[in-house]
Structure formats: structure tokens, C-alpha cells
Write a protein that holds these residues in place. Structure first.
Motif, PDB file in Angstrom:
ATOM      1  N   VAL A 127       0.893   6.214 -16.341  1.00 48.84           N
ATOM      2  CA  VAL A 127       1.060   6.120 -14.893  1.00 48.84           C
ATOM      3  C   VAL A 127      -0.174   5.476 -14.255  1.00 48.84           C
ATOM      4  CG1 VAL A 127       1.213   7.463 -12.751  1.00 48.84           C
ATOM      5  CG2 VAL A 127       2.693   8.018 -14.677  1.00 48.84           C
ATOM      6  N   LEU A 128      -1.367   5.882 -14.689  1.00 48.95           N
ATOM      7  CA  LEU A 128      -2.596   5.307 -14.140  1.00 48.95           C
ATOM      8  C   LEU A 128      -2.719   3.826 -14.497  1.00 48.95           C
ATOM      9  CD1 LEU A 128      -5.323   8.062 -14.647  1.00 48.95           C
ATOM     10  CD2 LEU A 128      -4.029   7.492 -12.595  1.00 48.95           C
ATOM     11  N   ARG A 129      -2.285   3.448 -15.679  1.00 50.48           N
ATOM     12  CA  ARG A 129      -2.340   2.038 -16.078  1.00 50.48           C
ATOM     13  C   ARG A 129      -1.373   1.197 -15.249  1.00 50.48           C
ATOM     14  NH1 ARG A 129      -2.951   3.276 -22.566  1.00 50.48           N
ATOM     15  NH2 ARG A 129      -5.245   3.208 -22.607  1.00 50.48           N
ATOM     16  N   ILE A 130      -0.213   1.736 -14.984  1.00 49.85           N
ATOM     17  CA  ILE A 130       0.750   1.029 -14.123  1.00 49.85           C
ATOM     18  C   ILE A 130       0.165   0.874 -12.722  1.00 49.85           C
ATOM     19  CG2 ILE A 130       2.997   1.207 -12.987  1.00 49.85           C
ATOM     20  CD1 ILE A 130       4.002   2.648 -15.526  1.00 49.85           C
ATOM     21  N   LEU A 131      -0.455   1.949 -12.222  1.00 48.11           N
ATOM     22  CA  LEU A 131      -1.066   1.912 -10.902  1.00 48.11           C
ATOM     23  C   LEU A 131      -2.179   0.872 -10.847  1.00 48.11           C
ATOM     24  CD1 LEU A 131      -1.418   3.153  -8.043  1.00 48.11           C
ATOM     25  CD2 LEU A 131      -3.020   4.787  -9.087  1.00 48.11           C
ATOM     26  N   GLU A 132      -3.032   0.856 -11.850  1.00 44.51           N
ATOM     27  CA  GLU A 132      -4.124  -0.116 -11.868  1.00 44.51           C
ATOM     28  C   GLU A 132      -3.596  -1.538 -11.898  1.00 44.51           C
ATOM     29  OE1 GLU A 132      -8.202  -0.386 -14.307  1.00 44.51           O
ATOM     30  OE2 GLU A 132      -6.460  -0.950 -15.522  1.00 44.51           O
ATOM     31  N   LYS A 133      -2.613  -1.803 -12.744  1.00 48.87           N
ATOM     32  CA  LYS A 133      -2.044  -3.145 -12.852  1.00 48.87           C
ATOM     33  C   LYS A 133      -1.432  -3.581 -11.519  1.00 48.87           C
ATOM     34  CE  LYS A 133       1.124  -5.875 -15.754  1.00 48.87           C
ATOM     35  NZ  LYS A 133       2.019  -6.389 -14.709  1.00 48.87           N
ATOM     36  N   GLY A 134      -0.726  -2.662 -10.874  1.00 52.25           N
ATOM     37  CA  GLY A 134      -0.108  -2.989  -9.594  1.00 52.25           C
ATOM     38  C   GLY A 134      -1.124  -3.270  -8.508  1.00 52.25           C
TER      39      GLY A 134
ATOM     40  N   VAL B 152       0.846  -1.195   0.000  1.00 54.43           N
ATOM     41  CA  VAL B 152       0.000   0.000   0.000  1.00 54.43           C
ATOM     42  C   VAL B 152       0.880   1.243   0.000  1.00 54.43           C
ATOM     43  CG1 VAL B 152      -1.579   1.396   1.389  1.00 54.43           C
ATOM     44  CG2 VAL B 152      -2.023  -1.032   1.085  1.00 54.43           C
ATOM     45  N   ARG B 153       1.861   1.262   0.885  1.00 55.57           N
ATOM     46  CA  ARG B 153       2.734   2.436   0.988  1.00 55.57           C
ATOM     47  C   ARG B 153       3.559   2.625  -0.285  1.00 55.57           C
ATOM     48  NH1 ARG B 153       3.229   0.580   6.793  1.00 55.57           N
ATOM     49  NH2 ARG B 153       1.882   2.054   7.926  1.00 55.57           N
ATOM     50  N   PHE B 154       3.927   1.522  -0.929  1.00 52.00           N
ATOM     51  CA  PHE B 154       4.652   1.630  -2.193  1.00 52.00           C
ATOM     52  C   PHE B 154       3.808   2.352  -3.238  1.00 52.00           C
ATOM     53  CE2 PHE B 154       5.408   0.176  -6.502  1.00 52.00           C
ATOM     54  CZ  PHE B 154       6.769   0.390  -6.649  1.00 52.00           C
ATOM     55  N   TRP B 155       2.531   1.943  -3.374  1.00 48.16           N
ATOM     56  CA  TRP B 155       1.675   2.551  -4.399  1.00 48.16           C
ATOM     57  C   TRP B 155       1.241   3.961  -4.030  1.00 48.16           C
ATOM     58  CZ3 TRP B 155       2.429   0.821  -8.859  1.00 48.16           C
ATOM     59  CH2 TRP B 155       2.670  -0.525  -9.080  1.00 48.16           C
ATOM     60  N   VAL B 156       1.130   4.232  -2.745  1.00 46.18           N
ATOM     61  CA  VAL B 156       0.876   5.614  -2.315  1.00 46.18           C
ATOM     62  C   VAL B 156       2.051   6.492  -2.727  1.00 46.18           C
ATOM     63  CG1 VAL B 156       0.748   7.140  -0.301  1.00 46.18           C
ATOM     64  CG2 VAL B 156      -0.689   5.096  -0.420  1.00 46.18           C
ATOM     65  N   ASP B 157       3.261   6.014  -2.473  1.00 50.82           N
ATOM     66  CA  ASP B 157       4.458   6.762  -2.851  1.00 50.82           C
ATOM     67  C   ASP B 157       4.535   6.941  -4.363  1.00 50.82           C
ATOM     68  OD1 ASP B 157       7.199   7.853  -1.983  1.00 50.82           O
ATOM     69  OD2 ASP B 157       7.742   6.390  -3.523  1.00 50.82           O
ATOM     70  N   PHE B 158       4.203   5.890  -5.099  1.00 49.92           N
ATOM     71  CA  PHE B 158       4.203   5.961  -6.560  1.00 49.92           C
ATOM     72  C   PHE B 158       3.249   7.042  -7.039  1.00 49.92           C
ATOM     73  CE2 PHE B 158       2.257   4.686 -10.596  1.00 49.92           C
ATOM     74  CZ  PHE B 158       3.370   4.499 -11.401  1.00 49.92           C
ATOM     75  N   PHE B 159       2.038   7.071  -6.474  1.00 50.68           N
ATOM     76  CA  PHE B 159       1.039   8.052  -6.875  1.00 50.68           C
ATOM     77  C   PHE B 159       1.512   9.469  -6.557  1.00 50.68           C
ATOM     78  CE2 PHE B 159      -2.901  10.492  -6.518  1.00 50.68           C
ATOM     79  CZ  PHE B 159      -3.603  10.072  -7.635  1.00 50.68           C
TER      80      PHE B 159
END
Length: 256
Positions: free
Chosen positions: A158-165, A96-103
Motif C-alpha cells: 500500500v505504501l509503495r502504491i502511495l509513493e508511486k502515485g 490530493v483528495r484521491f490519495w487522501v482517500d486511498f490512505f
């Protein structure tokens, strides 16, 4: 909820970062006082509470200030345990924290301050303001032609990477990313939707819809459908006008 605490949020009504904190507090059921700050004429209080960054939001709990939206969100989740914004499993929390940081890094923290969040730029030469905006979302606001097309593609990717992750790390178990109730990622991704819609409209581009990223769109739609969220987020027309003004300033300065 534990022992009652005295809670005060210092913010700016148009700031998306402050909206994050409002939502987190309300989802936790925390009673708090709100103090509106004039960012063009910052109070001595906010300068004292946040002497390093001198920005909002600042959350004060029993006299102790906490600054920076992401830090505040984690503090809220640790201080008021229920409902939890992150999974109980340590690895899942890390993801979760990884994807929050990514966003944050890829779509939010790409310039010194959010275009809706810092009125201290008043009086700054317009060319300086325009040049401070960098890809992807800020590049969309300030650009046209090929540059706009490039920034738009980067934003969508970026949104597609986020969704896939998210799909790989959190197999769907409910209407929200973390299951039956909204969590940290829902708050952060969902709150940014108004700004994304406004950027789409002012720049005449398509960034986020059900066809492009269906799972992510579904999660955001579920979050924004909550009555609590509807009554808390900044009205879209206000966000639109602010971003429209920023784009006009940026495009005008690029011609100077």
C-alpha cells in the motif's frame, strides 16, 4: 486569516485523528481552545455535538460543530485560506483528495474505530475486539506467523502504491509533497508515522524506511522535522505502550 472566530477542539490526547486537527490548526496559525474528552465516559457535550458518531475530534467554530477528521481538515483549509493545504489547480486538488482517500481506506479506516481512538471498547470481550481488527495495519497488531507476514506485505505494498502515485501526480518541487510547505497529504501521512513505528516494534516487522519507499520517507522526515510538528504529535512512548497493550489483548483473546 479573515474575521476572528471562536474555535474549540474537543479531542482525546492519544487519538491520531485529533493530532491531525491540532496540526492543521497550528499550521494555519489559528488560535483555539482545547477540551479533553474522557472516551470511557463521554460527556453530554460531545454526544450533543456529534450525535451520529459520538466520537472525537469535533471542531466547534462560532458555535457550529464539525465532526470527522477528514471533513474537519477540509473545513479548516476552506475557512482559513493561507497557507493552503491543497494545490490551486482543480485537477491536482482532486488527485490530493484521491490519495487522501486511498490512505484512509487502505491504512486507517479498516475497522470501526482506531485502536488508539476509542476507549468505549472497555468491557467488550477480548475476542470481539481482536476480531474487529482487519488488514492491513490492524491485522499486523493481532496476528503472528503466516498471517502476520501476509499483513506486513500488504501494508508495504500500500505504501509503495502511495509513493508511486504521489511521484507521478506531484513531481518533486520541495521538501514536502506539495512543494515548499506542508499540505494535506503531508499532514495525514506524516501524523501516522508514530503508529507505524510502534507497530513495527511491537510486532517485530519492518514497514516503512528509507530503503523501501525513499521518496515517501523523505517527505515524512521533512514534515516530522518541523518544530511545530515535534511539539504537537503524541509522544512515541505513549503510542508504543497503547499499541503494545492492544497487541497483547488481541493475541491473548485469539488463544481463548
Amino acid at each position: 486569516m479573515g474575521e476572528a472566530k471562536q474555535v474549540t477542539l474537543y479531542g482525546f490526547w492519544l487519538s491520531p485523528y485529533c493530532a491531525l486537527v491540532h496540526l492543521a490548526l497550528k499550521l494555519k496559525g489559528v488560535a483555539y481552545e482545547y477540551v479533553e474528552e474522557d472516551l470511557a465516559n463521554k460527556s453530554a457535550t460531545i454526544l450533543q455535538l456529534n450525535p451520529v458518531h459520538q466520537k472525537v475530534p469535533v471542531l466547534v467554530v462560532d458555535g457550529k460543530p464539525v465532526a470527522e477528521s477528514r471533513v474537519i481538515l477540509e473545513y479548516i483549509d476552506e475557512t482559513w485560506a493561507e497557507p493552503s493545504f491543497v494545490p490551486s489547480d482543480p485537477y491536482s486538488r482532486a488527485r490530493v483528495r484521491f490519495w487522501v482517500d486511498f490512505f484512509y481506506q487502505r491504512l486507517i479506516r479498516t475497522m470501526p474505530s482506531h485502536p488508539l481512538d476509542d476507549l468505549s471498547t472497555i468491557g467488550t470481550p477480548r475476542k470481539v475486539l481482536a476480531n474487529s481488527m482487519v488488514p492491513p495495519s490492524y491485522a499486523i497488531i493481532r496476528s503472528q506467523g503466516e498471517e502476520l507476514e501476509k499483513a506486513t506485505k500488504e501494508f508495504i505494498e500500500v505504501l509503495r502504491i502511495l509513493e508511486k502515485g504521489i511521484m507521478e501526480d506531484f513531481p518533486r518541487k520541495g521538501p514536502f509533497i506539495h512543494g515548499s510547505s506542508p499540505g494535506l497529504l503531508d499532514i495525514i501521512v506524516g501524523t501516522g508515522n508514530a503508529g507505524t513505528k510502534a507497530i513495527e516494534e511491537v510486532a517485530d516487522v519492518k514497514l516503512f524506511n528509507e530503503e523501501m519507499t525513499p521518496q515517501l520517507y523523505s517527505y515524512v522526515h521533512a514534515f516530522l522535522s518541523l518544530d511545530l510538528v515535534k511539539n504537537t504529535v503524541v509522544p512515541y512512548d505513549k503510542v508504543f505502550e497503547a499499541i503494545k497493550e492492544r497487541r497483547m489483548m488481541a493475541l491473548s483473546s485469539s488463544k481463548e
